[in-house]
Design a protein around this motif. Structure first.
Motif, mmCIF file in Angstrom:
data_model
loop_
_atom_site.group_PDB
_atom_site.id
_atom_site.type_symbol
_atom_site.label_atom_id
_atom_site.label_comp_id
_atom_site.label_asym_id
_atom_site.label_seq_id
_atom_site.Cartn_x
_atom_site.Cartn_y
_atom_site.Cartn_z
ATOM 1 N N GLU A 81 0.841 -1.192 0.000
ATOM 2 C CA GLU A 81 0.000 0.000 0.000
ATOM 3 C C GLU A 81 0.874 1.239 0.000
ATOM 4 N N TYR A 86 -2.745 0.680 -4.308
ATOM 5 C CA TYR A 86 -2.341 -0.646 -3.846
ATOM 6 C C TYR A 86 -1.610 -1.325 -5.002
ATOM 7 N N LYS A 99 -6.482 4.282 -5.426
ATOM 8 C CA LYS A 99 -7.277 4.484 -4.210
ATOM 9 C C LYS A 99 -8.454 5.428 -4.409
#
Length: 798
Positions: A81, A86, A99
């Protein structure tokens, strides 16, 4: 990555920012603020599943397409992350999940982007039917090409096209007409010498736009269900096709007779006509294994019945035909005539097996028998019942195979040509409407047929044919491309369709040779036969009302040409059988378009005519009238002209002479091609010696010959023979090594090796390092030798 600027745009809804991430072994879950969940499943290091839910709810996870034998397992899975994304890493690829937008990007280990979301997943609520219209858009690379999607009657490269998947009875369809009989929502993308595939496993009506509406965007969407797709990474074209085929399954080996020549018409009746047909094949010495009975063999078109006026003793007729080498194939349609005195109808009514409308009335439609009801083949109980209906036909009467037609389902005298959308289906315990079940209806019918026939022909192998199909139907059935037309354009369409079906995981396929509708000229029929004998399924079929379409229906010249090419098919049966073995075991398509053969050559990306038959034979049909040859593209490598033994270098266009009695045909250098003697039907002759056509190459090439009993299941117990030949040619010598597997003992004890292009005169022969007298191998000039099949190393020295 592109960022979402608005949550809703033109009625479409989009995911927003990720607020939660969870991992459950091979499954990764990303949840957004507005209730979208992305589930990414790592199936292999290069195969992923992307599945999206809205309002935090996934539908029941069920698929008719995915094989229970799909190979799973990965070597590496790490998740990192960062502040903005990610990163999911496997041993071969990296997936980036943004994200803010939930958009994804797949890249290789060097960072090269293979596939990337544009708008990514979005949806539109369907207030008319409920649920969502689910959508996905991907960025299209400037040089990207697209292939696949099943039986589309259009150019093999789909760049700039828009197509839909809704299985449809399209009598006498034309070029670019869409949709057709099959829904196979799988495509291959190719750019920068990298190939990937996407399988959109959604049975609702779906659409694919390959940079048609917007030149830098490829999108796909469906009228309902989930956004649920599988991503396959190559980087080779072949690896993508093999992996997709593995996931949706391959058929078991059919009996070899199913790969012979088959003759069909709407319709051969009465019995005297069928017997005359069979006698003419044998009289004229034209090989044939299968004869087909269309709907007119039935009593009033009632399935599982016989018209006793036309066929007073079908058991004896079928038995007599079998003694002369013919297998009998009969038609079975899904429409069951509404008739209180008809046992099949009675049983279905008593057990509530027919499809119903939303308000409870039976779904009624007109087909050949008149008004009919339709069994719900998505109900496993109905499938079991349907399978049992074949018992009498196979165990008592002796029928050999079944052909399921009209199973889209086709319904007459209605604009939609099919069942109403409010028709209800069981869908294996997941009740739904016809909107969801339509594309799998024919698949589930032929699945039930396959299971019944497999039970009742045992210990032989089943052979089944279907017209309608969804992804994965290849596990149960062969297929053909539907009701085509006797035109030169349709000869081109047939060539493209079979190539496209093979790269879409469905190799046991052919066309109605000569055209179903209208009447071909003798020249067109001859040219179509020349193509059709190089298709995995080889059948002449016609509507019959325009004239006859048997091999002898034209003049003597055409009859001789047709015989010549059907004989060639029978000679090549061990090669074809080996092709099917590789397809069944490895997922290797039996027909390969040139882009599959050499994706690095941009010349292959738009070729439609040429294809590779198996591994080592190049075919290019003549598709224009009055032609004495044609220009064709010879792909990389060096090739032998099959007819003249001229050696031709690849990577170039070339004019090939091919008068009416020839098709441009080439063999890859170094190939070892097995051949049978000409037979009138499979199994007529006991093979005393296997002919191996050996094409010299300065270098190395590998060839394979697979053999078994040609029917039955002993091959699954190890009773097969797999011979792998390694060819190594030098200036003055040739070494062939043989590696054998399996316990099957072939009927022949020797090989006859015909040598093509051998650059030296054979002066010495060594077998397993022992010098053999030239007279003992019956050296014939410099062309051939006879040698025991048991050799391990053959060494020819000049």
């Amino acid at each position: 990555m592109i960022t979402n600027t608005e949550l809703e745009y033109k009625g479409n809804l989009y995911p927003n920012s990720i607020i939660d991430f969870k991992r459950d072994t091979d499954k990764l879950y990303f949840t957004t603020l507005n209730g979208v969940i992305l589930e990414i499943t790592i199936l292999r290091d290069s195969i992923f599943r992307f599945r999206y839910a809205t309002e935090n709810i996934f539908e029941a996870d069920f698929s008719y397409a995915i094989s229970e034998n799909a190979i799973l397992g990965y070597n590496q899975l790490e998740v990192e992350e960062t502040a903005t994304e990610y990163l999911i890493r496997t041993a071969k690829l990296t997936i980036l999940v943004d994200k803010q937008t939930l958009r994804t990007q797949v890249s290789d280990l060097t960072g090269f982007i293979v596939c990337e979301d544009e708008l990514g997943f979005h949806w539109e609520e369907n207030y008319e039917y409920g649920g969502n219209t689910v959508k996905m858009s991907k960025i299209t690379q400037n040089t990207e090409s697209f292939y696949g999607l099943g039986d589309k009657a259009t150019h093999s490269n789909l760049k700039g096209k828009r197509v839909s998947n809704w299985v449809t009875d399209q009598y006498a369809y034309g070029k670019d007409q869409d949709p057709l009989y099959k829904a196979i929502p799988f495509f291959i993308g190719l750019h920068n010498e990298q190939a990937y595939g996407i399988f959109f496993d959604n049975t609702f009506k779906s659409q694919f736009d390959f940079a048609h509406e917007r030149r830098n965007v490829t999108s796909f969407w469906a009228d309902g269900g989930e956004m649920n797709y599988y991503f396959f990474y190559g980087p080779s074209f072949g690896q993508v096709v093999k992996d997709y085929t593995n996931f949706t399954g391959t058929p078991e080996l059919p009996p070899m007779w199913a790969m012979g020549y088959h003759q069909s018409k709407w319709s051969y009746f009465p019995e005297s006509n069928v017997r005359e047909l069979a006698a003419t094949f044998r009289k004229l010495r034209i090989p044939c294994d299968g004869l087909y009975l269309d709907i007119d063999y039935m009593d009033g078109f009632r399935c599982f019945t016989w018209d006793k006026n036309h066929f007073p003793n079908p058991k004896k007729m079928i038995s007599d035909l079998e003694k002369d080498g013919f297998k009998t194939v009969v038609m079975i349609d899904p429409g069951i005539k509404i008739d209180k005195d008809y046992s099949v109808y009675q049983e279905a009514i008593e057990n509530d097996y027919f499809c119903k409308r939303a308000d409870g009335a039976f779904m009624k439609g007109k087909v050949w028998p008149g008004e009919c009801y339709f069994p719900d083949f998505t109900n496993p109980v109905v499938r079991e019942w349907w399978a049992e209906l074949y018992k009498e036909m196979f165990t008592d009467i002796g029928v050999h195979a079944v052909w399921n037609d009209m199973n889209e389902p086709a319904v007459m005298e209605v604009p939609t040509k099919t069942a109403p959308l409010d028709t209800r289906h069981n869908f294996d315990g997941h009740p739904c409407s016809h909107r969801k079940a339509h594309n799998v209806y024919g698949m589930q019918m032929v699945r039930a047929t396959y299971e019944g026939i497999k039970k009742y022909v045992y210990p032989k192998r089943p052979f089944v044919i279907t017209r309608a199909a969804y992804a994965g139907t290849q596990r149960y059935s062969s297929t053909w491309t539907g009701d085509n037309v006797a035109t030169w354009e349709h000869l081109w369409i047939a060539n493209v369709q079979v190539q496209r079906m093979c790269m879409s995981g469905y190799s046991f396929v052919g066309s109605d040779i000569g055209g179903f509708a209208e009447q071909p000229s003798g020249e067109l029929f001859a040219r179509w036969i020349q193509l059709g004998v190089f298709h995995p399924f080889c059948r002449v079929h016609s509507s019959g009302d325009h004239g006859d379409q048997e091999p002898w229906s034209f003049d003597d010249e055409v009859t001789d040409i047709v015989r010549k090419f059907i004989e060639l098919r029978y000679q090549l049966l061990p090669y074809l059988y080996t092709m099917f073995y590789r397809y069944s075991k490895e997922g290797t398509p039996m027909i390969k378009p040139l882009v599959y053969f050499d994706q690095k050559d941009p010349q292959t990306h738009f070729r439609t005519d040429e294809f590779i038959f198996g591994e080592q034979i190049l075919v290019c049909p003549v598709q224009e009238p009055n032609a004495q040859g044609r220009r064709m593209y010879i792909p990389r490598g060096t090739w032998y002209d099959y007819w003249t033994d001229e050696v031709v270098p690849g990577g170039m266009e070339k004019w090939i002479v091919a008068d009416i009695d020839k098709i441009p045909l080439f063999v890859k250098e170094g190939a070892i091609i097995p051949k049978f003697p000409v037979q009138q039907y499979v199994g007529e002759l006991e093979i005393k010696e296997l002919l191996l056509e050996v094409y010299y190459k300065k270098g190395v090439e590998n060839s394979t010959v697979y053999e078994d009993a040609q029917d039955g299941y002993d091959y699954k117990k190890g009773r097969f023979s797999l011979r792998n030949f390694s060819f190594r040619g030098k200036e003055n010598e040739l070494i062939i090594q043989q590696f054998k597997e399996g316990t099957f003992i072939t009927s022949y004890g020797t090989f006859k090796m015909n040598f093509h292009g051998l650059p030296f005169k054979i002066k010495e022969v060594r077998v397993d390092n022992e010098i053999v007298e030239l007279k003992d191998v019956k050296l014939n000039g410099n062309n051939n030798i006879h040698i025991s099949k048991e050799f391990t190393v053959l060494h020819l020295i000049g």
